[in-house]
Design a protein around this motif. Structure first.
Motif: not given
Length: 393
Positions: A115-138
């Motif tokens: 099913v057509e969706i946007p790209w996404y990241y699920i953040i379960k802990k604050r540390e997970n945010l740090n791990a994906v910050m460099h992958k996010i497009t704004y």
């Protein structure tokens, strides 16, 4: 007489309580608040929270109703599913209820079913945010995985804003989980659906009007969609595949979609009727289908009439762009007397404070109208709104 257990007795469930009574059914409501507006309209009340899954399941086993439903709220769906499954009644399964109320599980199910969706990241802990910050497009969008009514949803312009906006979404998340997604620009729509015996019936496609970034609060809707036919066809196809991807059956669904330059993509959906007066007012005004009656009957194992009676326009527009404490409200009767206006409702009253729109709870009031076309209904709403004068300090 058939017994219907309605989970919730707030203003959102009131149309279902009233309609079920009109249809001759014995209505039972469950809500944690003994002062809920819908309780006096029901035959029986039980003090059980709508999100107390085990409490609702036990209540259903005790009362043995012929049907269990809620109307336009997400989290009670887990309780509804537990109750209907325990009694073998029509409705979604507990697994589907989780997928339909957890945006993380939802988007993973969409992805697994192409099913057509946007790209996404699920953040379960604050540390997970740090791990994906460099992958996010704004820019991007961040929201809780388990809340509704635009609570905690916001637009993120750049990396410098990310932590602040993450904290805002986090505080609005029941579980602490948030999801970061591609910011999709385009026309947002919702699709109003009833799935009966695994067949998807699309009742309406609704054009949405929001305040846009940063909080995307909805301030208007109209039916049927004014988009080109080929776009509407693609939207209906995506919505139908999305509800089946989550296993929704013998249930309504409210599907939110963004029509992007790359075609329609999913925003999210609920395995229940849409709120914001879409399914209670706009669908019957534009199609002649009483969706509340249809869902009441569906939950009781009866076959609802889903055949449109006509094709007209309907719209709702909210009062917006006001701040302060309300000192007076004028022109309501003139607005109500406008030809084509079906309802004028104030959600805030004299003495109430109005502030920036952060979510649906901040709305001030609205006008509902119908017309030969969607545009005519919108014009009537705007004409009525212009007659309402609200003074502030």
């Amino acid at each position: 007489m058939k017994k219907l257990l309605i989970i919730g007795a707030s203003i959102l469930q009131l149309p279902a309580i009233k309609r079920a009574k009109e249809l001759g059914f014995y209505t039972i409501v469950a809500d944690y608040d003994p002062n809920s507006i819908g309780i006096p309209y029901a035959d029986e009340y039980h003090n059980v929270s709508t999100i107390d899954v085990e409490g609702v399941r036990k209540l259903a086993l005790e009362l043995k109703p012929d049907g269990v439903m809620t109307l336009a709220t997400d989290m009670p769906m887990r309780s509804v599913a537990a109750a209907t499954t325990a009694l073998g009644l029509p409705g979604i399964t507990p697994d589907t209820a989780v997928k339909a109320t957890d945006k993380g599980e939802m988007i993973k199910a969409f992805e697994a079913n192409n099913v057509e969706i946007p790209w996404y990241y699920i953040i379960k802990k604050r540390e997970n945010l740090n791990a994906v910050m460099h992958k996010i497009t704004y820019p991007c969008v961040i929201k809780p995985t388990d809340n509704a009514g635009n609570r905690g949803v916001c637009y993120v312009e750049n990396e410098a804003e990310l932590v602040e906006k993450y904290n805002y979404s986090f505080t609005n998340s029941r579980s602490g989980d948030v999801i970061i997604e591609e910011y999709m620009s385009g026309q947002e729509v919702s699709v109003e659906i009833i799935v009966l015996d695994n067949k998807v019936h699309v009742l309406a496609v609704t054009d949405k009007l929001t305040e846009g970034a940063p909080y995307f609060v909805e301030i208007g809707h109209c039916e049927q969609s004014q988009l080109p036919l080929e776009s509407v066809v693609a939207i209906k196809d995506l919505a139908s595949r999305a509800v089946l991807a989550l296993g929704i059956n013998n249930s309504p669904a409210h599907v939110e979609i963004m029509l992007t330059e790359d075609g329609p993509k999913m925003v999210e959906l609920g395995a229940r009727m849409g709120g914001g007066c879409i399914t209670t007012h706009l669908v019957p005004l534009s199609t002649g289908i009483d969706m509340v009656e249809a869902v009441v009957k569906l939950s009781l194992g009866e076959i609802p009439n889903l055949t449109p009676k006509f094709n007209r326009g309907s719209a709702i527009r909210h009062i917006t762009n006001l701040k302060g404490v309300i000192t007076s409200i004028e022109g309501l009767e003139d607005a109500k007397a406008t030809t084509g206006v079906k309802e004028v409702t104030m959600l805030k009253n004299i003495g109430d404070e109005v502030h920036e729109f952060l979510n649906g709870a901040d709305r001030i009031g609205y006008v509902i109208a119908d017309g030969a076309t969607a545009q005519e209904a919108i014009d009537i709403c705007n004409k009525a709104l212009n007659k309402i004068k609200i003074n502030f300090v």
